[in-house]
Scaffold this active site. Structure first.
Site, PDB file in Angstrom:
ATOM      1  N   GLU A 104      49.621  19.501  48.323  1.00  0.00           N
ATOM      2  CA  GLU A 104      47.543  19.781  48.987  1.00  0.00           C
ATOM      3  C   GLU A 104      46.627  20.606  49.373  1.00  0.00           C
ATOM      4  O   GLU A 104      47.328  21.451  50.388  1.00  0.00           O
ATOM      5  CB  GLU A 104      46.800  18.372  49.739  1.00  0.00           C
ATOM      6  N   GLU A 107      50.555  11.932  48.936  1.00  0.00           N
ATOM      7  CA  GLU A 107      52.058  12.419  49.191  1.00  0.00           C
ATOM      8  C   GLU A 107      53.259  11.172  47.868  1.00  0.00           C
ATOM      9  O   GLU A 107      54.158  12.337  47.625  1.00  0.00           O
ATOM     10  CB  GLU A 107      52.426  12.930  50.559  1.00  0.00           C
ATOM     11  N   PHE A 147      52.156  18.633  57.239  1.00  0.00           N
ATOM     12  CA  PHE A 147      52.581  18.503  58.044  1.00  0.00           C
ATOM     13  C   PHE A 147      53.893  17.402  58.260  1.00  0.00           C
ATOM     14  O   PHE A 147      53.447  16.590  56.992  1.00  0.00           O
ATOM     15  CB  PHE A 147      51.819  17.299  59.248  1.00  0.00           C
ATOM     16  N   ASP A 149      55.145  15.233  59.521  1.00  0.00           N
ATOM     17  CA  ASP A 149      54.288  13.390  60.272  1.00  0.00           C
ATOM     18  C   ASP A 149      53.783  12.730  59.239  1.00  0.00           C
ATOM     19  O   ASP A 149      53.705  11.483  59.399  1.00  0.00           O
ATOM     20  CB  ASP A 149      53.641  14.208  61.158  1.00  0.00           C
ATOM     21  N   PHE A 150      53.174  13.589  57.708  1.00  0.00           N
ATOM     22  CA  PHE A 150      53.240  12.878  56.852  1.00  0.00           C
ATOM     23  C   PHE A 150      54.273  12.060  56.206  1.00  0.00           C
ATOM     24  O   PHE A 150      54.468  11.712  54.937  1.00  0.00           O
ATOM     25  CB  PHE A 150      51.816  13.355  55.568  1.00  0.00           C
ATOM     26  N   HIS A 182      50.573  14.591  64.761  1.00  0.00           N
ATOM     27  CA  HIS A 182      49.896  15.721  63.935  1.00  0.00           C
ATOM     28  C   HIS A 182      50.726  16.878  64.937  1.00  0.00           C
ATOM     29  O   HIS A 182      50.945  18.171  64.697  1.00  0.00           O
ATOM     30  CB  HIS A 182      49.247  16.514  63.398  1.00  0.00           C
TER      31      HIS A 182
HETATM   32  C1  LIG Z   1      48.775  11.475  54.757  1.00  0.00           C
HETATM   33  C2  LIG Z   1      48.408  12.815  55.002  1.00  0.00           C
HETATM   34  N1  LIG Z   1      47.528  13.478  54.170  1.00  0.00           N
HETATM   35  C3  LIG Z   1      46.932  14.831  53.954  1.00  0.00           C
HETATM   36  C4  LIG Z   1      46.324  15.035  55.291  1.00  0.00           C
HETATM   37  C5  LIG Z   1      45.601  16.778  55.265  1.00  0.00           C
HETATM   38  N2  LIG Z   1      43.871  16.426  55.406  1.00  0.00           N
HETATM   39  C6  LIG Z   1      43.460  16.314  56.484  1.00  0.00           C
HETATM   40  S1  LIG Z   1      41.830  15.499  56.291  1.00  0.00           S
HETATM   41  C7  LIG Z   1      42.527  16.421  54.703  1.00  0.00           C
HETATM   42  C8  LIG Z   1      41.308  15.788  53.478  1.00  0.00           C
HETATM   43  C9  LIG Z   1      40.218  14.608  53.489  1.00  0.00           C
HETATM   44  O1  LIG Z   1      39.715  14.474  52.186  1.00  0.00           O
HETATM   45  P1  LIG Z   1      38.331  13.669  52.392  1.00  0.00           P
HETATM   46  O2  LIG Z   1      39.846  11.854  52.154  1.00  0.00           O
HETATM   47  O3  LIG Z   1      37.619  13.578  51.362  1.00  0.00           O
HETATM   48  O4  LIG Z   1      38.130  13.247  53.333  1.00  0.00           O
HETATM   49  P2  LIG Z   1      37.200  14.303  54.434  1.00  0.00           P
HETATM   50  O5  LIG Z   1      37.113  15.390  55.135  1.00  0.00           O
HETATM   51  O6  LIG Z   1      36.379  15.183  53.365  1.00  0.00           O
HETATM   52  O7  LIG Z   1      36.415  13.690  54.789  1.00  0.00           O
HETATM   53  C10 LIG Z   1      43.512  16.444  54.462  1.00  0.00           C
HETATM   54  C11 LIG Z   1      44.465  16.498  53.111  1.00  0.00           C
HETATM   55  C12 LIG Z   1      46.942  13.901  56.508  1.00  0.00           C
HETATM   56  N3  LIG Z   1      46.070  14.434  57.339  1.00  0.00           N
HETATM   57  N4  LIG Z   1      46.994  13.013  56.302  1.00  0.00           N
END
Ligand SMILES: Cc1ncc(C[n+]2csc(CCOP(=O)(O)OP(=O)(O)O)c2C)c(N)n1
Ligand SMILES: Cc1ncc(C[n+]2csc(CCOP(=O)(O)OP(=O)(O)O)c2C)c(N)n1
Ligand SMILES: [Mg+2]
Ligand SMILES: [Mg+2]
Lengths: 340, 326, 340, 326
Positions: C32, C75, C98, C100-101, C144
């Site tokens: 990602e 993931e 992370f 954690d995922f 995290h």
């Molecule tokens: C399972 C997981 N994968 C990746 C992340 C890292 N991460 C945190 S927010 C985010 C983007 C989320 O995008 P969206 O669902 O569109 O929500 P927005 O931030 O736009 O509100 C990512 C990749 C995470 N926290 N949890």
């Protein structure tokens, strides 16, 4: 109630589920094919499955499909739902079927279920039981034979119980359902058919209490689930050689009753741990580390661990027999520490 | 859908509270008074508020890493929230959770969530509780366009479809997941249309228009309450700030952001429409802004003056009861 | 090449990725926002992210989006794809962001990636690297801040490396990419900015070799990742008290270089293990169990483990500081075993 | 789509091999000569064979717990398969895998799989290899109606859509996942329609008609090869035996099973059609049956005569190289 009443471990678990569903209307059961026949057009399809060992068969007839629910094959979805339901008033018992499937719902289990209470500052509780079959010995190969309880014991916020007798299975299941935290209830496949005395009435075996299954003062053997049978039988065999083996069944892996283990090692001065889970960072190392700290001054010999090798579980009986700890290996380990 | 005046005022207050809260959090964070990560909801207020306006304290929501807005919309106390962001003992989670884990079950807020997609199955569980216990409550899950690509979305929505759960799934499509466009990451680029895969109602909502959100969410929630099963709403919206504070936003232009702030600000537009239609007056709304601003001010003061948690508290609240010996 | 050349650990990892992508066209990178700006209409959006610590920034300009790919937030999907690609000719480096995922892709990791070779009778290989950030100390809270490496070390078929210096990070990443098995490459958040000497040319630090970071003959301290800093600084402090501490950095957790640890304990007779992962069934218990068996006769004191408590990671700095092992706690543990 | 005679004969041989293999495995299992679990593919032969008829050894497939059919369709040696089921050293996986893990990369068979939905992301990976390396190979993932409810389905298909991978997803909808009807578990009850959620072509296929499978799979595979991206095929099919050997099948009637065996047997119907159309003769087909029956017979003999693996082999093949000391 007769002292003679014998049930299999599977039947003992079913009895606990039945009792608790009767006692508390917020207890529900869910999982793939826990009833069976969902969507079937046959009138008598109800209860045609009951999980892989038939444990939850018959419950739907009594409690209805509102309280015992077949799910799609979506372990993250339905185990997450069980956790969400637990935080909002139900006490779900969710069947993961084989513990080997934990890799799908794991995020819901360890990042949500195990942490919700803590992250929320203690203002929530998650009274879920996750049932799953563990262990090898039925040639089910690498993805249907694992133990993996060390992983759950590693995670703060989870509790883990592993019964080895029908009596304990019933009492621990009752305790697990009534418990306000997330409890993994792990059922060894090769113990599900084993029989033992089980009282008819409801009773609790508290989480976090080990059981001394056999007293002895020469060496302490801690063994988990199916490994208890090996340990007891090794102990019987060694009796003839004049070796008195104390055999401890931890029953709960988290919380762990370290006191009972350390007390025993302080008495015997020797420790062997038999764990069917793979050898790295497992319960055997956990218990060894405990003793090497807390019972150090009593130890008279190296702490020995008897486990499978650091490999996946093989399919062929010829290989699986070599993989799972054998009574021979337990006897050898005991002899080694006795000779030290 | 006619909205009573009292409700309009409440809606405005909630949206203004979110906006001011977020602007202030931004400053506090920049000044190093808030530790950890923060993800701001500014710009998206109409979604949380338009949906939660239909919910009671017994209806549950699940939220995301970008959760402040959902919390405020659901009625969580802003003082306790600010103290939580500050990491203080008086925080709504006693300082244990922080921005990504604010929760308050008494307000029906089942948690922000650090795991993208993590809240969806939990919301199904809350809906299941209502269904099993025969209550007419509903559960709403908020998640982003990025979250709609997680397996938990699929498993949760399918389960809700199979059991006809009283649930509403609200995809907040703000165009980006971190720096990745939803046009790229959502194959087919149509989240609402994914509802069909689960035999579920699906609808696109103008998330920048409070009235559109209010109306469509109202219908979806009423249907869920009436036992007519789940709905998926895709609310097209926009975030005013970066993914998290510190994001340089190289993936979009400053002009675009300005354009949204100017012409698609949900608060400005709500204000213009309600005053135009003479439903509300500028005085009433200004008064709200002042009240909100005072409440944010006092929330910050409260947080800053609050004690830190005791170090010994670190081992509390893991279990209800844990009988470990040794 | 100058001896003075200093890089951060993050830059050292980037350099290894760059070298290996240049050297071998089958090496690809995915995850990602590993590039960033996918789907952006801006012409200069390319490389606007580069992962949470910017490590993979700049690679797309050189190698193109065919070989470095942003993924949806899926993931299980993209890590499973990395594993499938590895079994069919590529050498993917997948960023989990992370650690954690891990609960989302875990099935793909442990039931597929880790077992494919074995289940297929040795007729496949899975040369994947999974990169992930570990550890606390930045107030990122329960989801995290975890370490979790004990879980990966538990699983046969996985390898696990945890560098603690920029030099090792580059050499271990090079080794991990060239390795034919699935390697978890874990980067401690609080080490990513730390600087140290890194040669410009490509080199390998072999998996499975521990490093004695400091020699001493009174007590052995094994410490992992960021904990190494505490151990070294505790050791410096104790020097004044006349205590000579040997500090060992295992670097690889699986395979583990048990020989180096056991040899050291045989020399010092005392062992303290500092592990930032939660205490049950972790690396600290693993190493303690090893020593309690293999170095038993040399042990002069109980084996002490310094770890966080059995709780999730709290958010508030006031709590997190109490949570993560401190230098004080390491010093206390060393004093305890010295007094024994 | 006109199928050349040679191909027709090959297709028949493959289908007959699967059927006879499964019938024989059933007997061997009942006689306790095969350990573990077995899930039989009998009845569904047209799907595996109709799809794999378009693939080369360099095209990869992923399969399921019900994998014998896919293996045979893809050209895995039946002797080595039978020896694997027997758990012998001569097995295709040296006895380490068993029924649920048969694999043979040289034949493009990337593994049966004990995890429902587990093969879908792996197939995306095989398709990714082809795409990155610029080869014109495709990857096909077979999975069941139950598998279409796993998160891996969603994540895999979305990824394939985003990257336009050369992949074909084949849902084998045999109506049941263990004892659970797909009408119950697949909300919306339409797997092919789920393709729309990923901007992907989706099509319903009569999985009980080899010709329909052959044609539609052919198009999907050709499109994937041509760089036109992925397709989802939902093949409606039927399994003749229980979920696994030992299943009492209380969820469906014996009459229904008989009806399928009688009127929807893919082998009978293929035979009737090809001989009717005079493309093939009964003699040719009988000859194939005889040849197949001999090959199964000799596979069983080979398996039964093969040595068990050495116990010491248990620790081989975990890693390519593992430098553990102590
Ligand atoms: C399972 C997981 N994968 C990746 C992340 C890292 N991460 C945190 S927010 C985010 C983007 C989320 O995008 P969206 O669902 O569109 O929500 P927005 O931030 O736009 O509100 C990512 C990749 C995470 N926290 N949890
Ligand atoms: C992740 C996972 N969950 C559950 C199971 C148990 N299980 C094995 S096969 C099966 C049913 C699969 O149904 P379907 O996908 O329709 O395939 P079919 O058996 O009909 O070919 C189940 C539930 C499993 N092996 N893996
Ligand atoms: Mg977004
Ligand atoms: Mg099926």
């Amino acid at each position: 109630m007769s002292e003679e009443r014998e049930l299999t471990m599977g039947a003992a678990i079913r009895e606990a589920l039945h009792h608790e569903m009767e006692r508390d209307s917020t207890v529900i059961v869910m999982g793939e094919d826990v009833v069976g026949g969902a969507g079937s057009k046959l009138p008598d399809a109800e209860d045609c499955w009951g999980g892989p060992f038939g444990i939850t068969g018959g419950l739907a007839g009594k409690f209805g499909r509102n309280r015992i629910r077949d799910t799609p094959i979506s372990e993250a979805g339905f185990i997450g739902a069980a956790i969400g339901a637990a935080a909002t008033g139900l006490r779900p018992v969710a069947a993961l079927m084989f513990v080997d499937f934990f890799g799908i719902p794991m995020d819901q289990i360890f990042n949500q279920g195990a942490k919700i209470r803590y992250m929320f500052g203690g203002k929530a509780k998650v009274p879920v039981v996750i049932r799953a079959a563990i262990g090898g010995g039925i040639n089910a190969a690498a993805q249907h034979s694992q133990c993996l309880y060390s992983i759950f014991a590693h995670i703060p916020g989870l509790k883990v119980v592993v019964p080895s007798t029908p009596y304990d299975a019933k009492g621990l299941m009752t305790a697990a359902i009534r418990d306000d935290d997330l409890v993994f209830f792990l059922e060894h496949k090769r113990l599900m058919g084993s029989k033992g005395h089980v009282p008819e009435e409801s009773y609790v075996v508290p989480l976090g209490e080990a059981l001394v299954r056999r007293e002895g003062d020469d060496v302490t053997v801690v063994a988990i689930a199916k490994m208890i049978d090996l340990a007891l039988s090794a102990a019987d065999g060694l009796e003839a050689e004049g070796v008195n083996v104390e055999v401890i069944d931890p029953r709960s892996l988290s919380p762990l009753d370290g006191r009972t283990i350390v007390d025993s090692v302080e008495k015997t001065g020797r420790l062997v741990i038999v764990d069917e889970d793979t050898p790295r960072c497992n319960l055997a190392t956990d218990i060894a580390a405990l003793a090497a700290d807390e019972a150090f001054y009593s130890l008279e010999a190296p702490i020995k661990r008897v486990t499978p090798p650091h490999t996946p579980v093989p399919f062929s009986p010829a290989l699986e027999n070599a993989y799972i700890p054998s009574e021979d290996r337990v006897v050898t380990a005991i002899r080694e520490v006795m000779a030290a | 859908m006619e909205i009573p005046k009292e409700k309009l005022l409440e809606i405005y207050e909630r949206m203004a509270t979110i906006r001011q809260f977020e602007e202030r959090v931004r400053e506090e964070f920049a000044a190093n008074r808030i530790p950890g990560f923060v993800h701001l909801y500014a710009g998206e207020e109409a979604v949380a508020v338009g949906v939660c306006a239909h919910l009671t304290d017994e209806d549950m929501i699940t939220s995301t890493h970008r959760g402040h807005g959902h919390c405020i919309a659901k009625g969580v106390d802003v003082k306790a929230m600010m103290a939580e962001l500050y990491g203080r003992a008086t925080g709504v989670c006693k300082g244990k959770g922080g921005s990504m884990h604010i929760a308050d079950l008494d307000r029906g807020m089942l948690g922000a969530n650090g795991i993208v997609g993590g809240g969806i199955p939990l919301a199904c569980g809350a809906a299941l509780s209502a269904q099993v216990l025969g209550k007419d409550n509903v559960a709403v899950s908020f998640f982003g366009d990025g979250g709609a690509n997680e397996g938990s979305f699929h498993e949760g929505l399918n389960l809700a479809g199979v059991w006809q759960l009283p649930a509403v799934f609200v995809a907040e499509n703000n165009g980006w997941a971190e720096s990745t466009s939803s046009d790229y990451s959502v194959a087919g680029a149509d989240i609402a249309g994914r509802a069909r895969a689960y035999g579920m109602r699906g609808e696109v909502v103008d998330g920048l228009d409070l009235f559109d959100v209010y109306e469509k969410a109202g219908k979806a929630i009423a249907a869920a309450r009436a036992g007519e099963g789940p709905t998926l709403l895709e609310c097209k919206t926009y975030r005013f700030y970066g993914h998290h504070e510190g994001d340089k936003q190289g993936y979009r232009s400053q002009e675009e952001v300005e354009e949204y702030r100017k012409n698609h600000c949900v608060i400005k537009n709500f204000r213009a429409r309600t005053t135009d239609e003479r439903a509300l007056t500028d005085e009433e709304l200004d008064e709200i802004e002042t009240r909100v601003s005072e409440s944010i001010e006092s929330a910050v003061a409260y947080a800053a003056d609050s004690p830190w948690p005791e170090p010994s508290d670190v081992t509390e609240d893991v279990y209800v009861d844990y009988k470990e010996v040794l």
